[in-house]
Structure formats: structure tokens, C-alpha cells
Design an enzyme around this catalytic site. Sequence first.
Site, PDB file in Angstrom:
ATOM      1  N   ASN A 269     -22.559  25.269 -90.627  1.00 48.32           N
ATOM      2  CA  ASN A 269     -22.653  26.522 -89.899  1.00 48.32           C
ATOM      3  C   ASN A 269     -22.952  27.639 -90.891  1.00 48.32           C
ATOM      4  O   ASN A 269     -22.203  27.845 -91.839  1.00 48.32           O
ATOM      5  CB  ASN A 269     -21.352  26.815 -89.142  1.00 48.32           C
ATOM      6  CG  ASN A 269     -21.520  27.873 -88.083  1.00 48.32           C
ATOM      7  OD1 ASN A 269     -22.041  28.954 -88.353  1.00 48.32           O
ATOM      8  ND2 ASN A 269     -21.099  27.570 -86.869  1.00 48.32           N
ATOM      9  N   MET A 270     -24.051  28.345 -90.668  1.00 50.64           N
ATOM     10  CA  MET A 270     -24.481  29.398 -91.579  1.00 50.64           C
ATOM     11  C   MET A 270     -23.907  30.768 -91.231  1.00 50.64           C
ATOM     12  O   MET A 270     -24.132  31.738 -91.957  1.00 50.64           O
ATOM     13  CB  MET A 270     -26.014  29.486 -91.585  1.00 50.64           C
ATOM     14  CG  MET A 270     -26.707  28.259 -92.120  1.00 50.64           C
ATOM     15  SD  MET A 270     -26.478  28.104 -93.908  1.00 50.64           S
ATOM     16  CE  MET A 270     -27.132  26.442 -94.162  1.00 50.64           C
TER      17      MET A 270
ATOM     18  N   ALA B 201     -24.755  23.673 -95.187  1.00 49.31           N
ATOM     19  CA  ALA B 201     -23.521  24.025 -94.481  1.00 49.31           C
ATOM     20  C   ALA B 201     -23.711  23.710 -93.009  1.00 49.31           C
ATOM     21  O   ALA B 201     -24.796  23.926 -92.466  1.00 49.31           O
ATOM     22  CB  ALA B 201     -23.199  25.507 -94.668  1.00 49.31           C
TER      23      ALA B 201
ATOM     24  N   HIS C 110     -19.579  23.334 -77.085  1.00 47.44           N
ATOM     25  CA  HIS C 110     -20.997  23.620 -77.282  1.00 47.44           C
ATOM     26  C   HIS C 110     -21.782  23.353 -75.999  1.00 47.44           C
ATOM     27  O   HIS C 110     -21.269  22.758 -75.060  1.00 47.44           O
ATOM     28  CB  HIS C 110     -21.577  22.780 -78.418  1.00 47.44           C
ATOM     29  CG  HIS C 110     -21.242  23.293 -79.782  1.00 47.44           C
ATOM     30  ND1 HIS C 110     -20.051  23.004 -80.399  1.00 47.44           N
ATOM     31  CD2 HIS C 110     -21.925  24.087 -80.641  1.00 47.44           C
ATOM     32  CE1 HIS C 110     -20.020  23.590 -81.599  1.00 47.44           C
ATOM     33  NE2 HIS C 110     -21.141  24.257 -81.761  1.00 47.44           N
ATOM     34  N   HIS C 111     -23.028  23.752 -76.017  1.00 45.41           N
ATOM     35  CA  HIS C 111     -23.940  23.585 -74.876  1.00 45.41           C
ATOM     36  C   HIS C 111     -24.178  22.104 -74.553  1.00 45.41           C
ATOM     37  O   HIS C 111     -23.918  21.214 -75.360  1.00 45.41           O
ATOM     38  CB  HIS C 111     -25.278  24.258 -75.182  1.00 45.41           C
ATOM     39  CG  HIS C 111     -25.877  23.832 -76.483  1.00 45.41           C
ATOM     40  ND1 HIS C 111     -26.690  22.722 -76.601  1.00 45.41           N
ATOM     41  CD2 HIS C 111     -25.751  24.338 -77.739  1.00 45.41           C
ATOM     42  CE1 HIS C 111     -27.062  22.569 -77.861  1.00 45.41           C
ATOM     43  NE2 HIS C 111     -26.493  23.542 -78.575  1.00 45.41           N
TER      44      HIS C 111
ATOM     45  N   GLY D 117     -38.609  25.658 -81.692  1.00 44.42           N
ATOM     46  CA  GLY D 117     -37.322  25.501 -81.011  1.00 44.42           C
ATOM     47  C   GLY D 117     -36.538  26.799 -80.972  1.00 44.42           C
ATOM     48  O   GLY D 117     -36.953  27.822 -81.540  1.00 44.42           O
ATOM     49  N   ARG D 118     -35.382  26.755 -80.318  1.00 41.70           N
ATOM     50  CA  ARG D 118     -34.577  27.976 -80.166  1.00 41.70           C
ATOM     51  C   ARG D 118     -34.143  28.543 -81.510  1.00 41.70           C
ATOM     52  O   ARG D 118     -34.267  29.747 -81.759  1.00 41.70           O
ATOM     53  CB  ARG D 118     -33.353  27.680 -79.305  1.00 41.70           C
ATOM     54  CG  ARG D 118     -33.666  27.468 -77.833  1.00 41.70           C
ATOM     55  CD  ARG D 118     -32.451  26.994 -77.064  1.00 41.70           C
ATOM     56  NE  ARG D 118     -32.002  25.686 -77.527  1.00 41.70           N
ATOM     57  CZ  ARG D 118     -30.944  25.045 -77.060  1.00 41.70           C
ATOM     58  NH1 ARG D 118     -30.202  25.614 -76.134  1.00 41.70           N
ATOM     59  NH2 ARG D 118     -30.600  23.861 -77.522  1.00 41.70           N
TER      60      ARG D 118
ATOM     61  N   LYS E 221     -26.257  19.526 -76.982  1.00 44.14           N
ATOM     62  CA  LYS E 221     -25.852  19.111 -78.327  1.00 44.14           C
ATOM     63  C   LYS E 221     -25.610  17.604 -78.346  1.00 44.14           C
ATOM     64  O   LYS E 221     -24.925  17.059 -77.479  1.00 44.14           O
ATOM     65  CB  LYS E 221     -24.597  19.867 -78.780  1.00 44.14           C
ATOM     66  CG  LYS E 221     -24.241  19.616 -80.240  1.00 44.14           C
ATOM     67  CD  LYS E 221     -23.220  20.611 -80.748  1.00 44.14           C
ATOM     68  CE  LYS E 221     -22.847  20.357 -82.196  1.00 44.14           C
ATOM     69  NZ  LYS E 221     -24.012  20.466 -83.093  1.00 44.14           N
TER      70      LYS E 221
ATOM     71  N   THR F 162     -28.710  21.498 -90.622  1.00 48.99           N
ATOM     72  CA  THR F 162     -28.662  20.280 -89.817  1.00 48.99           C
ATOM     73  C   THR F 162     -27.280  19.645 -89.922  1.00 48.99           C
ATOM     74  O   THR F 162     -26.653  19.675 -90.982  1.00 48.99           O
ATOM     75  CB  THR F 162     -29.726  19.285 -90.327  1.00 48.99           C
ATOM     76  OG1 THR F 162     -31.006  19.923 -90.314  1.00 48.99           O
ATOM     77  CG2 THR F 162     -29.771  18.033 -89.474  1.00 48.99           C
ATOM     78  N   THR F 163     -26.809  19.042 -88.830  1.00 47.03           N
ATOM     79  CA  THR F 163     -25.524  18.342 -88.835  1.00 47.03           C
ATOM     80  C   THR F 163     -25.723  16.887 -88.421  1.00 47.03           C
ATOM     81  O   THR F 163     -26.807  16.492 -87.997  1.00 47.03           O
ATOM     82  CB  THR F 163     -24.520  19.020 -87.880  1.00 47.03           C
ATOM     83  OG1 THR F 163     -25.039  18.988 -86.544  1.00 47.03           O
ATOM     84  CG2 THR F 163     -24.260  20.456 -88.295  1.00 47.03           C
TER      85      THR F 163
END
Length: 279
Positions: free
Chosen positions: A135-136, A133, A166-167, A23-24, A170, A110-111
Site C-alpha cells: 500500500n503506497m 509496498a 475491499h471491492h 486501468g483504474r 479484488k 502489486t500484491t
Amino acid sequence: MTATSSSPAPAAPHKIAIAGASGRMGRMLIEAIRANDDCVLAGALDQATSPAIASDASAFLGYASGVAITADLQAGIAPASVLIDFTRPEGTLRHLEICRANGVNAVIGTTGFTAQQKAEIEAAARDIAIVMAPNMSVGVNVTMKLLEMAAKALSTGYDIEVIEAHHRHKVDAPSGTALKMGEVLAQALGRSLDDCAVYTREGETGPRDPSTIGFATIRGGDIVGDHTVLFAGTGERIEITHKSSSRATYAEGSLRAVRFLAGRKSGLYDMFDVLGLRG
């Protein structure tokens, strides 16, 4: 006799497995590992339906790493000392079971976890060390520290709104980063986010409750991630904004988390711990 000295042997590189390797985000992580001499790719996972299965994980970079992408969780995780996972909650929890069984630490970006799923991660952290977290990015986490400071100083007379974009791909909303910002704000104000968050407004809403924290979500195009917290007072507005233009910042932050976990056997940490922003 003349005494001789020798340089200490270099530390062994961090052996890293990547979930969602084709994946991206997975590819960005593999590229970051390639660029850092103290890291080495040790495993690469993807879903069994991925066309990348059995291909070299670094083929997209034009070189062979010798690590094939696999759907076999044991084969993909066991050779590593740490797994980096930016997939989906159900997949992350399956991966954590293998990490726990093999003593492999984890960095989780992961969220979308439920409260029950977060409890499962806390249980796993009794046996392995985990940095989790939403967001890293180093910049995002410094922004959260600024939000904590601002919320304490602007605790009265200011309405707080969190706006995130976001894109189009998401799947969860609000973003995990926006929710974490809300948690930081609520904690600084001595509140519970569960009690003061407002996620939707429609129709006759009545006047704004000053004790609430509002959220607004935008989805579209290829936006990597924009977050703004608005403190709206009488006669002035303060905006604290972070904008991501590349996932490379998430990858570099993830590698800082990997280095933080080196030598740790158990415990649940976040990026405030990694960056020394706690307290």
C-alpha cells in the site's frame, strides 16, 4: 565588472512509465503525473488485448501526452527512469526483467506475490532500485507505524484481529495491506506471522489462542480499501482504522516513492524508508 548571478537550472523531471495504463489505478497515476510539475509520463503499458492499445495514454483527461499505450514492454519501459506497477505478480515480474535490462528503477504496488516471486524481486534489486509496498498510501504507512507502537505496548492481555474490506473485484485475500499489517504486528511482538496467523474460523474452533493474530476478509461493492486492527482486552477495546475513499492517495504516495528512488542505483526499499519511519 559587475558580478551577475543566475538561478540554477531546474532539475529534469522524473520520467515515469505506467503499467496497466488503461486501468483504474493506471489512470489515477497518469492524472497524478499530469498534476505534478516534477514528473512526466514517458511510457504506458497494457495487455495486447486491451482496446486502449495505440491510443494516447492521457486521452481520458482530454489532452494528448504524445505517449501511446503499448504492449511492447521494451518500447514502454526503456524511455523511463522508473516504472510504477500495480498489476499482477506474473506481469510485474516480466516488467522487472525489462527494467533490470535497461537500468530502470521500479515502484511496485502489486500484491499477491509468492515467497519465490518475492525472492526474484530481491534478486532484481541487486541491479536496480525498487520500492515495494502493498500500500503506497502515506496514511496507511503512518497507521502501520502506530500499529507497531501499539503492539509493543499491548503485548500481553490483548487479542489482535485484523479486519479488511475491499471491492468485489479484488482477487487476493487477505489484502496485501492486511498481511503487511500482520507482519508489522508480529515483528513488534517478536513472533513470525507464518506461525501465529489464523485466516479462517469455522465450526468447533475451541477457545482463542492468545498468541495468534486473526484475519477477517470482506468483499463487496466498490470499497476502495478499509483496514481495522482490533486490540481486544478485558474491559476495553482499542481500534486503529484506516479507510481509503480514493485511489488518489496511492498515486501520490507512489510519486513520493519515485522521488525517493532518484539517484539510487540498487536496493530494495519500502514506504517506511520513503517516509523516514524506519526505526
